[in-house]
Design an enzyme around this catalytic site. Structure first.
Site, PDB file in Angstrom:
ATOM      1  N   HIS A  14       0.852  -1.189   0.000  1.00 44.05           N
ATOM      2  CA  HIS A  14       0.000   0.000   0.000  1.00 44.05           C
ATOM      3  C   HIS A  14       0.888   1.240   0.000  1.00 44.05           C
ATOM      4  CE1 HIS A  14      -3.818  -2.022   1.866  1.00 44.05           C
ATOM      5  NE2 HIS A  14      -3.956  -1.865   0.561  1.00 44.05           N
ATOM      6  N   CYS A  30      -2.232   2.748   9.048  1.00 39.92           N
ATOM      7  CA  CYS A  30      -3.196   1.722   8.629  1.00 39.92           C
ATOM      8  C   CYS A  30      -4.373   1.615   9.597  1.00 39.92           C
ATOM      9  CB  CYS A  30      -2.505   0.360   8.531  1.00 39.92           C
ATOM     10  SG  CYS A  30      -1.358   0.210   7.154  1.00 39.92           S
TER      11      CYS A  30
END
Length: 703
Positions: free
Chosen positions: A168, A264
């Protein structure tokens, strides 16, 4: 506390590493401590509560990664783009996050179900310029970026991730207040790094090292001048402090086991649009094209090669249609949607796809774009650069096969629109119409040629055959082909260097010329000089080839030869006068085999026949190559590469050199239809002549 900021978190009630969908999860399935995870999450929650308002979304049983709320979606103003998870293990989170967004009054936008986009994990707003950095490569698709630009009315800059540890964008990239950036450059491809450097000044780029990257130092939450993260080295901490930020460390090791950390575990849900100074920049520069491939796509490997080159060049693809041929000789058809983060990268991808036979299918008309030449010797910008393969250009709905096919040329269309010709830049004149871009252009790649190449590769390089026998097998095949070319009145062109003489190969090359195997010879000043030196003085570079020893004063022999030929006025006159009585040049003159000698800056003399005008030499080379069935390249890297660039597909090229790098260089220049023979050129020519003599000898039949 900064009241205007709001973050979303989800308690780790059901958190665990239940599966593997990223490298960090490998070896950690069910090895996370629930108690420690709760404790670490709670500490992060308390830290953030002291800085911003934190809201909670209820955790749902069965979805352990719901704790990573950064992947819920992307928010700007009162709009929320819902995530579309790539892996089925997380797709069940989508309805819970959608319900939360709607309950808070957001207008929710949903991407097509087959278009992955994982929210703020792969989309981060710059904190100064107002644009959106959007990642792709592992979890999110490039094709999602135009949707983000349209729905959020924001400029989107696409960054390609290339290290699967940083799957990511937020694992390796963290925009900070006042335009600073904390990031790990090796996680991105070269284009993305250039884009970052163009937008972020050097004094505001904080590039980190791998030791900090793997502890997710970039996976940080930035609130004004505070940066909250898992762990950081003292050196990096000092650099961030020097930039005016306060680092807050809070351990999140249990979440690292699942591939996440502070960023996150949070989603910023109040994002206010920032007016960008770059008002003229398009919201999204992602381009998309549709191409079609036909042929034996699977057994030839073309489909794999096409998809690989798209991703290798930073693009993305979607196979729209694939019709597999039902029989062995049936062809297949594939339609593929190609996306690229910029026009330049799309041009690169399209160029390479067209080289392997792809045809553009996404325009209302297939006609090529034509622009006039406004200055002699100068093509329009973005002109199509030709390859060695047969090429068609579509003009007024009709496909025209290009004449004089060669690589590194422009395609010029005749005034009546009936003829297409490959022309070198220097040959373009004002008024020529030149093909620009890739619309209306296609190359022809015959499946038969690929099949033949594959068979040759296996027959020459098959397992269990000694290296000596490999060369003999290649020579046997080449000899048979040379015999066929000669007997049907074909054309063999030989490009050679002086090593042919130095290794004792000149008498064998002379035999090939005398017996009618060679129809044209190309080389430099040196091959002719040393061949005639051997003929008239018995040496090559002053070395007696029969005894292998240097001759006293031999270093002057080649200059004496040059001087003598210059006195006669030409090689032809030197032969007719009896000065040259044997050898390669002698046989060329006596058998009316044309030759071209191209000069260089290092030439002694030169010989009167040597063409010192580079452009004229190229033109003469090109004339001699036209109509060739085979080109034999003998130990001359410079001339071999030059000849290879001028030669169209379909002409077999045999490159012989003791140095493997020469053969590799030839292939790198695009001359992919070459057969490489790594051996001494003198030995090769000796074996070739022996084999040809066998073929010419009558076969004795026992009675």
């Amino acid at each position: 506390m900064t009241a205007q900021l709001n973050y979303l978190m989800c308690a780790p009630d059901h958190y665990d590493v239940d599966y593997v969908i990223n490298p960090w999860m490998e070896g950690n399935v069910h090895k996370s401590s629930r108690d420690r995870a709760v404790e670490q999450w709670q500490k992060l929650y308390e830290v953030l509560k002291g800085l911003v308002n934190v809201e909670l979304v209820p955790p749902a049983k069965g979805w352990p990664d719901m704790v990573f709320t950064a992947n819920a979606g992307l928010v700007l103003g009162d709009k929320a783009v819902l995530s579309r998870f790539l892996h089925k293990e997380r797709q069940g989170e989508e309805p819970y996050f959608k319900a939360w967004f709607e309950s808070k009054g957001f207008t929710v936008f949903e991407l097509p179900k087959d278009l992955p986009f994982e929210g703020a994990g792969d989309a981060l707003f710059d904190r100064s310029g107002g644009w959106l950095w959007a990642g792709y490569g592992f979890r999110s698709e490039l094709d999602a970026h135009p949707y983000l630009a349209k729905w959020l009315n924001v400029e989107v800059l696409s960054l390609r991730l290339i290290d699967n540890r940083f799957y990511h964008l937020d694992t390796c990239f963290c925009p900070l207040t006042d335009g600073y950036l904390l990031y790990y450059p090796p996680a991105f491809d070269s284009y993305s790094n250039r884009l970052i450097e163009m937008r972020i000044p050097a004094n505001k780029r904080i590039a980190i090292e791998e030791a900090d990257a793997v502890t997710f130092s970039c996976n940080a939450v930035n609130v004004d001048r505070h940066v909250v993260m898992n762990k950081i080295s003292d050196r990096l901490k000092q650099r961030i402090n020097d930039a005016g930020f306060n680092v807050i460390e809070t351990p999140l090791t249990e979440f690292l086991k699942a591939g996440g950390a502070a960023k996150c575990l949070t989603l910023r849900t109040i994002e206010v649009p920032i007016a960008s100074e770059l008002a003229d920049v398009e919201p999204s520069i992602v381009e998309a094209r549709i191409v079609e491939l036909t042929g034996h796509l699977l057994d030839s490997g073309i489909i794999n090669r096409a998809l690989d080159l798209v991703t290798d060049n930073g693009g993305s693809f979607q196979v729209l249609e694939f019709n597999l041929g039902e029989q062995r000789q049936s062809t297949s058809l594939a339609k593929i949607r190609i996306s690229a983060p910029s026009h330049d990268l799309m041009e690169t991808i399209m160029g390479e796809l067209i080289e392997i036979g792809a045809v553009l299918q996404d325009r209302d008309t297939s006609d090529a774009n034509l622009e006039p030449v406004l200055q002699d010797g100068v093509a329009p910008d973005d002109f199509y650069v030709s390859t060695i393969y047969p090429t068609d250009a579509c003009v007024d709905g009709e496909w025209l096969r290009c004449k004089n096919q060669r690589m590194d040329a422009a395609i010029a269309i005749s005034p009546d629109g009936k003829t297409a010709t490959c022309k070198l830049l220097r040959d373009l004149v004002v008024g020529d119409r030149v093909v620009v871009g890739y619309d209306g252009v296609r190359t022809v790649r015959k499946p038969e040629a690929r099949d033949t190449a594959k068979k040759e590769e296996f027959s020459f390089m098959g397992a269990g055959v000694s290296s000596e026998r490999r060369v003999e097998l290649v020579v046997e095949q080449i000899a048979w082909e040379l015999r066929q070319i000669r007997d049907r009145g074909g054309k063999l062109v030989v490009s050679c260097g002086p090593v042919v003489v130095h290794t004792g190969g000149a008498p064998h090359l002379a035999y090939l010329i005398r017996e009618g195997y060679v129809q044209s010879m190309l080389g430099g000043n040196a091959i002719a000089v040393h061949d005639m030196e051997q003929s008239s003085m018995g040496t090559s570079l002053g070395v007696d080839l029969k005894r292998g020893v240097s001759v006293k004063g031999g270093h002057r022999h080649h200059l004496k030869v040059i001087n003598s030929v210059r006195r006669y006025g030409s090689i032809h006159k030197a032969v007719e006068a009896g000065f040259v009585k044997t050898g390669v040049m002698y046989e060329c003159v006596k058998n009316d085999v044309p030759f071209v000698l191209a000069g260089s800056i290092r030439d002694d003399g030169p010989l009167p026949d040597t063409v010192m005008d580079l452009l004229e030499a190229q033109r003469l080379y090109s004339e001699q190559i036209r109509g060739a069935d085979m080109i034999l390249m003998l130990s001359s890297m410079l001339h071999s590469i030059g000849v290879g660039n001028m030669t169209p597909a379909g002409v077999k090229m045999v490159c012989v050199d003791i140095n493997p790098a020469v053969v590799t260089k030839l292939s790198d220049r695009g001359s992919v239809e070459s057969v490489g023979v790594v051996t001494d050129v003198g030995l090769f020519l000796s074996l070739l002549v022996q084999q040809l003599k066998k073929l010419d000898s009558p076969v004795s039949v026992a009675v």
